[in-house]
Design a protein around this motif. Structure first.
Motif, mmCIF file in Angstrom:
data_model
loop_
_atom_site.group_PDB
_atom_site.id
_atom_site.type_symbol
_atom_site.label_atom_id
_atom_site.label_comp_id
_atom_site.label_asym_id
_atom_site.label_seq_id
_atom_site.Cartn_x
_atom_site.Cartn_y
_atom_site.Cartn_z
ATOM 1 N N ILE A 175 -8.087 9.601 5.366
ATOM 2 C CA ILE A 175 -9.518 9.305 5.394
ATOM 3 C C ILE A 175 -10.067 9.585 6.786
ATOM 4 O O ILE A 175 -9.551 9.092 7.782
ATOM 5 N N LYS A 176 -11.128 10.434 6.794
ATOM 6 C CA LYS A 176 -11.679 10.863 8.088
ATOM 7 C C LYS A 176 -12.946 10.084 8.417
ATOM 8 O O LYS A 176 -13.562 9.504 7.532
ATOM 9 N N SER B 103 -8.625 -1.832 9.274
ATOM 10 C CA SER B 103 -7.494 -0.887 9.297
ATOM 11 C C SER B 103 -6.646 -1.058 8.041
ATOM 12 O O SER B 103 -6.118 -0.094 7.497
ATOM 13 N N GLN B 104 -6.513 -2.318 7.578
ATOM 14 C CA GLN B 104 -5.702 -2.585 6.388
ATOM 15 C C GLN B 104 -6.313 -1.892 5.161
ATOM 16 O O GLN B 104 -5.603 -1.252 4.383
ATOM 17 N N THR B 105 -7.636 -2.040 5.003
ATOM 18 C CA THR B 105 -8.302 -1.434 3.840
ATOM 19 C C THR B 105 -8.217 0.090 3.909
ATOM 20 O O THR B 105 -7.995 0.753 2.891
ATOM 21 N N ILE B 106 -8.353 0.638 5.101
ATOM 22 C CA ILE B 106 -8.267 2.096 5.243
ATOM 23 C C ILE B 106 -6.853 2.566 4.871
ATOM 24 O O ILE B 106 -6.674 3.539 4.131
ATOM 25 N N ALA B 107 -5.832 1.842 5.341
ATOM 26 C CA ALA B 107 -4.446 2.231 5.045
ATOM 27 C C ALA B 107 -4.169 2.163 3.537
ATOM 28 O O ALA B 107 -3.546 3.063 2.968
ATOM 29 N N ILE B 108 -4.661 1.116 2.882
ATOM 30 C CA ILE B 108 -4.453 1.003 1.423
ATOM 31 C C ILE B 108 -5.269 2.092 0.708
ATOM 32 O O ILE B 108 -4.791 2.724 -0.227
ATOM 33 N N GLY B 109 -6.492 2.328 1.195
ATOM 34 C CA GLY B 109 -7.336 3.389 0.616
ATOM 35 C C GLY B 109 -6.650 4.750 0.685
ATOM 36 O O GLY B 109 -6.724 5.545 -0.253
ATOM 37 N N GLU B 110 -5.966 5.013 1.781
ATOM 38 C CA GLU B 110 -5.266 6.308 1.919
ATOM 39 C C GLU B 110 -4.135 6.427 0.897
ATOM 40 O O GLU B 110 -3.913 7.487 0.325
ATOM 41 N N VAL B 111 -3.442 5.320 0.639
ATOM 42 C CA VAL B 111 -2.367 5.347 -0.360
ATOM 43 C C VAL B 111 -2.965 5.524 -1.763
ATOM 44 O O VAL B 111 -2.467 6.317 -2.567
ATOM 45 N N LYS C 117 -19.783 8.452 -4.779
ATOM 46 C CA LYS C 117 -19.398 9.168 -3.556
ATOM 47 C C LYS C 117 -20.680 9.679 -2.897
ATOM 48 O O LYS C 117 -20.987 10.845 -2.954
ATOM 49 N N THR C 118 -21.416 8.787 -2.319
ATOM 50 C CA THR C 118 -22.766 9.125 -1.859
ATOM 51 C C THR C 118 -22.759 9.938 -0.558
ATOM 52 O O THR C 118 -21.890 9.770 0.274
ATOM 53 N N VAL D 67 -21.440 3.753 6.014
ATOM 54 C CA VAL D 67 -21.097 2.859 4.898
ATOM 55 C C VAL D 67 -20.126 1.782 5.381
ATOM 56 O O VAL D 67 -19.394 1.969 6.359
ATOM 57 N N PHE D 68 -20.139 0.653 4.659
ATOM 58 C CA PHE D 68 -19.169 -0.413 4.901
ATOM 59 C C PHE D 68 -18.362 -0.592 3.617
ATOM 60 O O PHE D 68 -18.928 -0.688 2.529
ATOM 61 N N ILE D 69 -17.047 -0.585 3.764
ATOM 62 C CA ILE D 69 -16.176 -0.789 2.596
ATOM 63 C C ILE D 69 -15.471 -2.132 2.798
ATOM 64 O O ILE D 69 -14.685 -2.297 3.729
ATOM 65 N N SER D 70 -15.776 -3.083 1.913
ATOM 66 C CA SER D 70 -15.299 -4.463 2.126
ATOM 67 C C SER D 70 -13.815 -4.630 1.823
ATOM 68 O O SER D 70 -13.144 -5.442 2.449
ATOM 69 N N HIS D 71 -13.305 -3.876 0.841
ATOM 70 C CA HIS D 71 -11.881 -3.981 0.500
ATOM 71 C C HIS D 71 -11.498 -2.816 -0.396
ATOM 72 O O HIS D 71 -12.360 -2.057 -0.834
ATOM 73 N N ALA D 72 -10.198 -2.717 -0.688
ATOM 74 C CA ALA D 72 -9.711 -1.478 -1.323
ATOM 75 C C ALA D 72 -9.531 -1.580 -2.841
ATOM 76 O O ALA D 72 -8.754 -0.832 -3.416
ATOM 77 N N HIS D 73 -10.265 -2.479 -3.515
ATOM 78 C CA HIS D 73 -10.251 -2.424 -4.971
ATOM 79 C C HIS D 73 -10.984 -1.162 -5.420
ATOM 80 O O HIS D 73 -11.942 -0.748 -4.768
ATOM 81 N N ARG D 74 -10.521 -0.616 -6.544
ATOM 82 C CA ARG D 74 -11.013 0.693 -7.009
ATOM 83 C C ARG D 74 -12.536 0.822 -7.021
ATOM 84 O O ARG D 74 -13.083 1.856 -6.668
ATOM 85 N N ASP D 75 -13.219 -0.237 -7.486
ATOM 86 C CA ASP D 75 -14.676 -0.145 -7.626
ATOM 87 C C ASP D 75 -15.407 -0.296 -6.291
ATOM 88 O O ASP D 75 -16.632 -0.281 -6.240
ATOM 89 N N HIS D 76 -14.662 -0.418 -5.210
ATOM 90 C CA HIS D 76 -15.311 -0.594 -3.900
ATOM 91 C C HIS D 76 -15.001 0.540 -2.925
ATOM 92 O O HIS D 76 -15.520 0.530 -1.814
ATOM 93 N N ILE D 77 -14.121 1.488 -3.311
ATOM 94 C CA ILE D 77 -13.676 2.453 -2.295
ATOM 95 C C ILE D 77 -14.328 3.843 -2.383
ATOM 96 O O ILE D 77 -13.900 4.760 -1.700
ATOM 97 N N TYR D 78 -15.392 3.965 -3.199
ATOM 98 C CA TYR D 78 -16.033 5.283 -3.288
ATOM 99 C C TYR D 78 -16.539 5.754 -1.919
ATOM 100 O O TYR D 78 -16.533 6.944 -1.624
ATOM 101 N N GLY D 79 -16.957 4.810 -1.118
ATOM 102 C CA GLY D 79 -17.467 5.153 0.213
ATOM 103 C C GLY D 79 -16.427 5.828 1.086
ATOM 104 O O GLY D 79 -16.761 6.559 2.021
ATOM 105 N N LEU D 80 -15.147 5.595 0.777
ATOM 106 C CA LEU D 80 -14.091 6.231 1.586
ATOM 107 C C LEU D 80 -13.950 7.710 1.255
ATOM 108 O O LEU D 80 -13.347 8.474 2.001
ATOM 109 N N LEU D 81 -14.490 8.097 0.093
ATOM 110 C CA LEU D 81 -14.238 9.461 -0.389
ATOM 111 C C LEU D 81 -15.171 10.499 0.224
ATOM 112 O O LEU D 81 -14.904 11.692 0.164
#
Ligand SMILES: [Zn+2]
Length: 328
Positions: free
Chosen positions: A71-72, A57-65, A26-27, A33-47
């Motif tokens: 996600i702001k 938009s799809q990755t952000i929506a899945i990341g929110e779930v 969670k840097t 940051v760029f988040i390529s997809h919503a697999h667990r090991d790739h979404i730290y940037g969303l946090l």
């Protein structure tokens, strides 16, 4: 000049812009940051609340779930979209890996860089395959980048999965399939929807993601395990999807009259995976020949490899005359 290095994520730096690709922490060191997809090991940037996040938009929506948070500070991007920033162009394309997954092209006047993220060079029922892009620098994943890792044709595996499931139902067993909740779960739900009349019952982790995917227009039909799927399970006239990391002994205790299969690309590498009755080699990644084929078609001057068999893939590329090295 574009500089690339690893620092808990891939840092791409130009004279006046810096972006981190798929950070693994969670840097807050970097503002974009760029988040390529919503697999667990790739979404730290969303946090990280404060940095600017580029993703679909799809990755952000899945990341929110998955994170249960709004996600702001996001810039939602679509496939094909181009964003101008500090004399650079960011261009987002489908990476073929899972629903919403994207690859990123960063372009300045002199250099085109392609970051593949996790990608698939074969088409699935959910995603089109990634398209090759001419580039100077390529940063590619190498999950299955070891010579000899070859997946059977996708259609063959699809057929094997449906045949096995029908056979289990016919013999009075409850067929359970272990899948990744994002990616394989949607592909297998659609497989049964499209090519069979076998109802699909899903664990809640999968139901939640399937619902997001459905909200984007993908017509997935499934029944949640704890809701309308209960009766179907009792009848054993259905297939049940569970997350791949479920405790198999507990599953066998809870469903004594079941047979359990797992669907993963690793089934093409290892004979015995977990304690399952059958395994199916289906992956959301490219196998070794597809990696080589895709990279060759992009004609890069320099390839940087990450994840999985990064060193092995770089070595293979050097053997065919492509300048390549692993960056982690
Ligand atoms: Zn992935």
């Amino acid at each position: 000049m574009i500089d690339v290095y690893w620092d808990n994520g891939i840092v791409v730096r130009t004279n006046n812009f810096e972006i981190m690709l798929d950070p693994i922490i969670k840097t807050n060191k970097i503002s974009s940051v760029f988040i390529s997809h919503a697999h667990r090991d790739h979404i730290y940037g969303l946090l990280n609340e404060y940095c600017l996040k580029y993703s679909t938009s799809q990755t952000i929506a899945i990341g929110e779930v998955l994170t249960n948070k709004k996600i702001k500070n996001v810039i939602p991007c679509s496939y094909g979209e181009r964003v101008e920033i500090q004399n650079l162009e960011l261009h987002f394309i489908n990476s073929g890996h899972v629903f919403g997954s994207a690859a990123l092209i960063i372009k300045n006047r002199d250099v085109t860089l392609l970051y593949t993220g996790d990608f698939n060079f074969s088409r699935s029922l959910i995603q089109e395959a990634i398209s090759p892009i001419e580039c100077d620098i390529m940063i590619t994943e190498a999950t299955y980048g070891r010579p000899g890792i070859v997946f059977p044709p996708r259609e063959e595996v699809y057929l094997d999965i449906i045949s096995w499931t029908a056979k289990m139902i016919n013999n009075g067993f409850l067929p359970i399939l272990l899948v990744y909740p994002l990616g394989k779960a949607q592909e297998i739900t659609k497989l049964f929807n499209k090519f069979s009349s076998i109802p699909v019952v899903t664990h809640s982790k999968i139901s939640k993601i399937n619902e997001v995917v459905r909200s984007f227009g993908e017509n997935l039909i499934f029944y949640d395990l704890n809701e309308d799927g209960k009766e179907l399970i009792e009848s054993k006239d259905c297939v049940v999807l569970f997350p791949y990391n479920c405790n198999i002994n507990k599953l066998r205790t809870k469903y004594p009259n079941s047979k359990i299969g797992i669907i993963t690309g690793w089934a093409a590498v290892y004979k015995n995976i977990k304690n399952v009755d059958i395994s199916f080699p289906l992956s959301s990644h490219s196998d070794y020949p597809q990696l080589i084929d895709f990279i060759s078609k992009c004609n890069p001057k320099k390839v940087l490899t990450i994840h999985g068999y990064a060193k092995e893939l770089a070595k293979s590329l050097r053997k065919i005359g492509i300048d390549a090295k692993s960056i982690i």
